[in-house]
Design a protein around this motif. Structure first.
Motif, short mmCIF file in Angstrom:
data_model
loop_
_atom_site.label_atom_id
_atom_site.label_comp_id
_atom_site.label_asym_id
_atom_site.label_seq_id
_atom_site.Cartn_x
_atom_site.Cartn_y
_atom_site.Cartn_z
N ARG A 1 0.84 -1.21 -0.09
CA ARG A 1 0.11 0.12 0.01
C ARG A 1 0.87 1.05 -0.05
NH1 ARG A 1 -5.90 -0.30 1.92
NH2 ARG A 1 -6.47 1.66 0.96
N ASN A 2 0.64 2.50 -0.49
CA ASN A 2 1.39 3.51 -0.65
C ASN A 2 1.44 3.99 0.89
OD1 ASN A 2 -1.39 3.54 -1.11
ND2 ASN A 2 -1.39 5.92 -1.00
N ASP B 1 1.88 8.42 -3.62
CA ASP B 1 1.41 9.47 -3.05
C ASP B 1 1.61 10.82 -3.68
OD1 ASP B 1 0.19 8.17 -0.39
OD2 ASP B 1 2.12 7.85 0.04
N ARG C 1 0.24 10.93 -7.52
CA ARG C 1 -1.22 11.47 -7.61
C ARG C 1 -1.51 12.78 -7.31
NH1 ARG C 1 -6.23 8.87 -7.07
NH2 ARG C 1 -5.34 7.31 -8.59
N HIS D 1 0.57 3.36 -11.21
CA HIS D 1 0.23 4.76 -11.46
C HIS D 1 -0.36 4.83 -12.80
CE1 HIS D 1 3.07 4.97 -8.05
NE2 HIS D 1 4.06 4.39 -8.85
N ASP E 1 -2.38 9.84 -14.17
CA ASP E 1 -1.80 10.30 -13.04
C ASP E 1 -0.28 11.44 -13.30
OD1 ASP E 1 -3.50 9.84 -10.83
OD2 ASP E 1 -2.67 7.62 -10.87
N ARG F 1 -9.07 6.14 -3.98
CA ARG F 1 -7.81 6.24 -3.21
C ARG F 1 -7.85 6.60 -1.74
NH1 ARG F 1 -2.37 7.37 -5.05
NH2 ARG F 1 -2.75 5.82 -6.61
N ASN F 2 -8.68 7.65 -1.58
CA ASN F 2 -8.66 8.49 -0.19
C ASN F 2 -9.61 8.11 0.84
OD1 ASN F 2 -6.24 10.08 -0.92
ND2 ASN F 2 -7.89 10.80 -2.54
N THR G 1 -12.71 1.32 1.14
CA THR G 1 -13.07 1.35 -0.13
C THR G 1 -13.72 0.35 -0.67
OG1 THR G 1 -10.98 2.92 -0.67
CG2 THR G 1 -12.11 1.55 -2.42
N HIS H 1 -7.64 2.07 -11.03
CA HIS H 1 -7.62 1.82 -9.74
C HIS H 1 -6.93 0.60 -9.37
CE1 HIS H 1 -10.96 4.82 -9.84
NE2 HIS H 1 -11.52 3.67 -10.61
N ASP I 1 -5.34 -0.16 -4.05
CA ASP I 1 -6.39 0.92 -3.57
C ASP I 1 -7.76 0.49 -2.95
OD1 ASP I 1 -4.69 3.13 -4.29
OD2 ASP I 1 -5.22 3.09 -6.44
#
Lengths: 489, 489
Positions: free
Chosen positions: A110-111, A388, A391, A421, A425, B391-392, B396, B421, B425
């Motif tokens: 995960r980021n 991170d 994006r 990505h 992006d 993403r945020n 999700t 995605h 994510d």
């Protein structure tokens, strides 16, 4: 109980903390425990307890969680011992790759900004033990060493805490830290950071005193980074990137007074950081707002060409770390270390209009970027913080050599079979061949620019021929997937 | 000059504004102009000037920029007229798809939160004309209608402005608006929003009075949405999602007092919003923090089961819009419309710990999601705001039927050949078959869960056989790309 420090501490051990040896600590950890460890950019990770776990006779099946790169004691020795059953989120050693590709280790990635929340709120971890490196410790606080990573979140999420007090890491590192953990969702306040150099937190991490299971004393150094000397390609990429930055500063009023930059980790990133000092930024305030501070940036700081450098780790070589350690107080005037959930926070990166420069394994002609899995299958490293910055930066640059394996393999391919990505992006691609600014371009226009400006001349004709043939199709993103696959065989 | 309104306005036209007819406005626009238009969720977009551009005899090659879905006057009529050469960022009509797949229109796509910054700061637009729909206008301000989208950014970026004053849209819509545009990078303040229902802005959009080229009066309605009745699959998906939400509220203390939800656009999203009202949220404050408010949410608001609904558009059906228009003042107590750079802001979504639920064209067994291009090639629609929420969000969810074309085609495939995605994510997949919570899972574990819980029984054996065969490989993400390709042929 000792209170959390309000001013710089001058001693390493405070109050009545239980000092234990590493073996004792390791033995108290359940064989199937989840351990949340500090470390980012190969520094600031615990060494002694992982090595004691390597020596442990029991049949261990640990879940190991960290948010950035860690050193050989974990990424090589502990992995090789077979003690790790599950791991997230980043890894990059040859040994860890092999174990992950054999699927001896279940690896989830995960980021970097997300892993703290994921651990604390996402159901990823039930009951866990945190193991962190520190330069000072009290009954309900400690001061981290060379990286912060997701330490504050991990300590909040853990039931138990071991602190490795590392006497080799200077106590003055406390001057770099700005520990701030966003409060809990679902009604968080915004992160109140309005400038890359601002400090909004503390030098220490607080914890519930009841969690402290033991303090292990050590003097073992970090594994640190080794960078190869910049290659001709690295220097050509740095030159092309510099030319792009010149044009961009000229073009956009956003960068009239200030420029905020980020560079990804690695030899190329380090070379790019080093080349920064040759760039003419005029009167602009130049700040680094990124994830890692590498050796190249120390030169800029020494030359007074950076207003500040903000990151979550001092990811230096042995020489660089020595240089830092001998001058912590001076660097602390311009350097801030933050938790990764601030340094990599999507909203904060957005606020600071960062120009983010990250590398990749390969890019495809339509602008999709693969930074983790060769051929869509074989893991090389975790996605880290590139997600991170790719994006959320205002201008997103992907910089990479156009080939690998001594020019035998093109890094510009028709189709990336693993996408970290997406085509939505990345704004600009830079190789040693040139610069493709693809903002506002359709996919086929992107392909034309990427092939003409970024592909190696050895491979450009074949890519051009691919594009010419597939563009006969009535498709927004024309492809011949079987033919695209041949590039990966 | 009239000052910007400080309190609700009671008239539509204020001060000395130049009223023009649509043909006059259209004729004044250069044939190769860049036009930035309002509109999101098929409402709140300008109608008369686009239709006048359709009638224009000149050979037009316009660049059209908007941030969300617009209506038929643009997405069908203007596209069919051949006047659009370039377009970003979202589109979804059958006609626009065909023109994009023929590549008669150069189309570039970006997530909804990013397009405002991209236009204003990213070099996407040099000189541009904004065309916006409003319910009231003065010499240096206007009040938008049924959506906000990226209107504040567009108006700041444009050199010239046309306002379509729509008499059919109730003046009371001003009560819904909270216009706030983040200040300019690279030293932005954080967006000061601390609660989904909070208001931090104004009802109007301000502009430099010199930009105002003309006001066009109209009474043309929005194209609005048409939703099909929920299918059995929709209802089963809603049921499975409800069960997941129940478990999640039980599991996580984050949702002890409040739950913040977002649902993507479309018939399924609307059905899911409608099913919310059957869910037992206990004493929790339930808020919607998303991009679009669809008819299904009005029921929740009517039943007083939502504390508030925050979005950038009232993306309603004709009936829903009628219901809104007749009760604007009542809905305004609990509804806030924001610019997309706030409603979809990565940092704000993160703050509010949103549970985000979005759909897709297909998902692959490893958790990569394709929401825009069939077979990796053929565009169906733009990526919209799903990228922001996928993403945020804290949790999700990707919700979709397991098949399409009357069960003939599986939406769960071995490999997605276009990824919007990434595998990093999405946390949870929901189909009418069941729920796969893949948090913390390795790729192969994800594949097992997605196949067993989400694939249709007609296709599960073939997917299982694919996985069984490829897992013989020593690869983190084992694949047979030629075989995976057969699923798309």
């Amino acid at each position: 109980m000792t209170c959390s420090p309000q001013k710089p501490v001058e001693q390493r051990l405070h109050g009545d903390v239980p000092v234990v040896d590493a073996t004792e600590a390791a033995t108290s950890i359940n064989t199937d425990a989840t351990v949340l460890i500090s470390g980012f950019g190969s520094v600031g990770y615990p060494k002694e307890i992982p090595l004691a776990l390597v020596e442990d006779d029991r049949d261990l099946s640990l879940t190991v969680v960290h948010s950035g790169n860690v050193g050989d004691e974990i990424d090589v020795d502990l992995v090789e011992s077979g003690a790790i059953e599950r791991r997230f989120s980043y890894q990059s050693s040859r040994v860890a790759r092999a174990a992950t590709n054999r699927r001896d280790i279940a690896f989830s990635d995960r980021n970097a900004s997300a892993i703290g929340d994921e651990v604390q709120y996402g159901g990823l971890v039930d009951s866990a033990i945190a193991i962190v490196e520190a330069v000072a410790v009290g009954e309900d606080w400690f001061i981290p060493s060379t990286s912060l990573g997701q330490v504050p979140a991990f300590v909040e999420a853990a039931d138990q805490l071991f602190v490795e007090l590392n006497h080799r890491q200077p106590l003055e590192l406390q001057l770099l830290h700005d520990v701030y953990r966003p409060d809990a969702p679902p009604n968080r306040d915004p992160v109140p950071l309005t400038d890359p150099s601002e400090r909004i937190g503390t030098a220490h991490v607080s914890f519930d005193a009841e969690k402290l299971a033991g303090v292990v004393e050590t003097s073992t150094p970090d594994s640190t980074y080794t960078f190869r000397d910049p290659t001709d390609d690295d220097l050509a990429i740095a030159g092309n990137l510099g030319a792009f930055l010149d044009t961009e500063m000229e073009r956009s009023s956003v960068f009239e007074d200030a420029v905020h930059l980020q560079f990804g980790v690695g030899s190329l990133g380090n070379a790019l950081m080093g080349k920064l000092k040759e760039l003419d930024f005029g009167d602009r305030d130049v700040a680094y707002f990124g994830e890692l501070i590498q050796d190249g940036l120390l030169d800029m700081l020494d030359d007074d060409r950076l207003e500040c450098a903000s990151a979550t780790s001092m990811a230096l070589t042995d020489d660089g770390q020595q240089r830092l350690f001998e001058n912590v107080e001076r660097y602390a005037e311009d350097v801030v270390l933050r938790p990764a959930d601030v340094s990599n926070h999507p909203g904060v990166i957005n606020q600071f209009g960062v120009i983010g420069v990250n590398s990749a394994i390969e890019v495809d002609i339509y602008g999709n970027v693969n930074s983790t899995h060769v051929g869509g299958k074989r893991m090389i490293n975790g996605v880290g913080g590139s997600a991170d910055f790719n994006r959320n930066s205002l201008v997103t640059v992907c910089a990479l050599p156009s080939t690998l394996k001594d020019g035998e393999v093109s890094r510009v391919v028709p189709m990336a079979f693993h996408v970290d990505h997406t085509e939505h992006d990345v704004d600009v691609f830079v190789t040693e061949q040139g610069v493709a600014d693809v903002r506002g371009c359709s996919p086929v226009e992107r392909a034309e620019r990427i092939i003409e400006s970024c592909a190696h001349p050895k491979f450009a004709p074949k890519l051009r021929s691919y594009l010419e043939d597939v563009r006969e199709q009535n498709n927004h993103i024309p492809h011949d997937i079987h033919r695209a696959m041949e590039w990966h065989e």
